[in-house]
Design an enzyme around this catalytic site. Structure first.
Site, mmCIF file in Angstrom:
data_model
loop_
_atom_site.group_PDB
_atom_site.id
_atom_site.type_symbol
_atom_site.label_atom_id
_atom_site.label_comp_id
_atom_site.label_asym_id
_atom_site.label_seq_id
_atom_site.Cartn_x
_atom_site.Cartn_y
_atom_site.Cartn_z
ATOM 1 N N LYS A 271 0.815 -1.215 0.000
ATOM 2 C CA LYS A 271 0.000 0.000 0.000
ATOM 3 C C LYS A 271 0.860 1.282 0.000
ATOM 4 O O LYS A 271 2.075 1.227 0.243
ATOM 5 C CB LYS A 271 -0.934 -0.035 1.221
ATOM 6 C CG LYS A 271 -1.938 -1.201 1.216
ATOM 7 C CD LYS A 271 -2.868 -1.118 2.435
ATOM 8 C CE LYS A 271 -3.793 -2.304 2.546
ATOM 9 N NZ LYS A 271 -4.715 -2.179 3.723
ATOM 10 N N HIS B 183 -2.157 -5.564 1.603
ATOM 11 C CA HIS B 183 -3.445 -6.235 1.419
ATOM 12 C C HIS B 183 -3.159 -7.610 0.853
ATOM 13 O O HIS B 183 -2.237 -7.775 0.052
ATOM 14 C CB HIS B 183 -4.325 -5.469 0.415
ATOM 15 C CG HIS B 183 -5.472 -6.301 -0.094
ATOM 16 N ND1 HIS B 183 -6.678 -6.374 0.563
ATOM 17 C CD2 HIS B 183 -5.565 -7.146 -1.160
ATOM 18 C CE1 HIS B 183 -7.476 -7.214 -0.097
ATOM 19 N NE2 HIS B 183 -6.827 -7.699 -1.141
ATOM 20 N N TYR C 272 -12.317 -2.477 -2.852
ATOM 21 C CA TYR C 272 -12.889 -2.582 -1.509
ATOM 22 C C TYR C 272 -14.410 -2.632 -1.530
ATOM 23 O O TYR C 272 -15.053 -2.117 -0.608
ATOM 24 C CB TYR C 272 -12.406 -1.410 -0.647
ATOM 25 C CG TYR C 272 -10.967 -1.537 -0.167
ATOM 26 C CD1 TYR C 272 -10.564 -2.622 0.612
ATOM 27 C CD2 TYR C 272 -10.022 -0.565 -0.468
ATOM 28 C CE1 TYR C 272 -9.250 -2.730 1.068
ATOM 29 C CE2 TYR C 272 -8.707 -0.669 -0.014
ATOM 30 C CZ TYR C 272 -8.329 -1.754 0.758
ATOM 31 O OH TYR C 272 -7.031 -1.868 1.218
ATOM 32 N N ASN D 206 -1.654 -0.049 7.172
ATOM 33 C CA ASN D 206 -1.109 -1.332 7.623
ATOM 34 C C ASN D 206 -0.344 -2.052 6.519
ATOM 35 O O ASN D 206 -0.224 -3.273 6.520
ATOM 36 C CB ASN D 206 -2.226 -2.197 8.211
ATOM 37 C CG ASN D 206 -3.344 -2.431 7.222
ATOM 38 O OD1 ASN D 206 -3.256 -2.024 6.056
ATOM 39 N ND2 ASN D 206 -4.382 -3.103 7.659
ATOM 40 N N GLU E 168 -10.197 -10.428 -7.326
ATOM 41 C CA GLU E 168 -9.197 -9.364 -7.245
ATOM 42 C C GLU E 168 -8.134 -9.486 -8.347
ATOM 43 O O GLU E 168 -7.697 -8.469 -8.887
ATOM 44 C CB GLU E 168 -8.547 -9.383 -5.853
ATOM 45 C CG GLU E 168 -9.544 -8.981 -4.760
ATOM 46 C CD GLU E 168 -9.044 -9.193 -3.342
ATOM 47 O OE1 GLU E 168 -7.872 -9.624 -3.163
ATOM 48 O OE2 GLU E 168 -9.817 -8.939 -2.397
HETATM 49 O O1 CDP Z 1 -6.846 -6.006 5.114
HETATM 50 P P1 CDP Z 1 -7.644 -6.967 5.967
HETATM 51 O O2 CDP Z 1 -8.352 -8.031 5.155
HETATM 52 O O3 CDP Z 1 -6.817 -7.535 7.080
HETATM 53 O O4 CDP Z 1 -8.756 -6.094 6.719
HETATM 54 P P2 CDP Z 1 -10.258 -5.693 6.322
HETATM 55 O O5 CDP Z 1 -11.085 -5.846 7.531
HETATM 56 O O6 CDP Z 1 -10.691 -6.401 5.081
HETATM 57 O O7 CDP Z 1 -10.137 -4.137 6.024
HETATM 58 C C1 CDP Z 1 -9.574 -3.694 4.803
HETATM 59 C C2 CDP Z 1 -8.656 -2.526 5.105
HETATM 60 O O8 CDP Z 1 -9.422 -1.445 5.572
HETATM 61 C C3 CDP Z 1 -7.633 -2.758 6.217
HETATM 62 O O9 CDP Z 1 -6.485 -3.458 5.761
HETATM 63 C C4 CDP Z 1 -7.303 -1.340 6.657
HETATM 64 O O10 CDP Z 1 -6.347 -0.734 5.787
HETATM 65 C C5 CDP Z 1 -8.649 -0.638 6.458
HETATM 66 N N1 CDP Z 1 -9.408 -0.455 7.702
HETATM 67 C C6 CDP Z 1 -9.605 0.838 8.174
HETATM 68 O O11 CDP Z 1 -9.141 1.798 7.573
HETATM 69 N N2 CDP Z 1 -10.329 1.020 9.343
HETATM 70 C C7 CDP Z 1 -10.863 -0.006 9.990
HETATM 71 N N3 CDP Z 1 -11.564 0.214 11.104
HETATM 72 C C8 CDP Z 1 -10.674 -1.311 9.507
HETATM 73 C C9 CDP Z 1 -9.940 -1.511 8.372
HETATM 74 MG MG MG Z 2 -9.967 -7.876 3.869
#
Ligand code: CDP
Ligand code: MG
Length: 136
Positions: free
Chosen positions: A10, A116, A50, A113, A127
């Site tokens: 990212k 992805h 997303y 973080n 994807e």
């Molecule tokens: O990336 P991952 O699958 O671990 O997490 P997700 O629950 O699918 O969320 C996608 C992305 O959204 C995360 O990797 C974070 O960058 C972002 N996120 C955020 O900005 N705020 C949150 N409360 C949760 C996730």
């Molecule tokens: Mg995810």
């Protein structure tokens, strides 16, 4: 079983000069890079990527982050690649992610973080088609 998974390094990782460090973890694990591209995305691509999150209250700042600078998109291939890469990346929240993982070692944020990775064979298929239509 050999699988392919879609990974994004990212914009925070690009800004911080961590692309090589992150890629190195995947290569050292034994995964094969089958596609890789440096790319600046727009809001439409962020929304498509997303799609499952666009109605979340935290989505607007996530979209802003996703388009805030270039990222590196890639496809990795290897045995059980989908779960293997999720494990290497660590839990979503960098503050809680385990040491030894990308996020656990290098991120202190629930949003910025670094990485992805697809979370299932269905997500991976969707994807990869979105990011690398010529690969499918
Ligand atoms: O990336 P991952 O699958 O671990 O997490 P997700 O629950 O699918 O969320 C996608 C992305 O959204 C995360 O990797 C974070 O960058 C972002 N996120 C955020 O900005 N705020 C949150 N409360 C949760 C996730
Ligand atoms: Mg995810």
């Amino acid at each position: 079983m050999s699988q392919r998974t879609l990974v994004l390094i990212k914009p925070d990782a690009v800004r911080r000069g961590l692309v090589g460090a992150v890629l190195s973890r995947y290569e050292s694990k034994g995964l094969t890079i089958v596609a890789l591209e440096h790319r600046q995305i727009d809001a439409a691509q962020a929304d498509a990527h997303y799609a499952e999150h666009v109605d979340q209250p935290w989505y607007p700042p996530l979209r802003e982050f996703a388009v805030s600078g270039p990222l590196v998109a890639l496809v990795l291939e290897g045995d059980e690649a989908i779960s293997v890469v999720r494990t290497l990346n660590g839990a979503t929240d960098g503050r809680a992610a385990a040491p030894g993982t990308v996020r656990g070692d290098l991120s202190l944020s629930n949003r910025e973080n670094l990485v992805h990775a697809s979370d299932s064979p269905e997500s991976s298929e969707r994807e990869i088609a979105l990011w690398f239509p010529n690969l499918v």
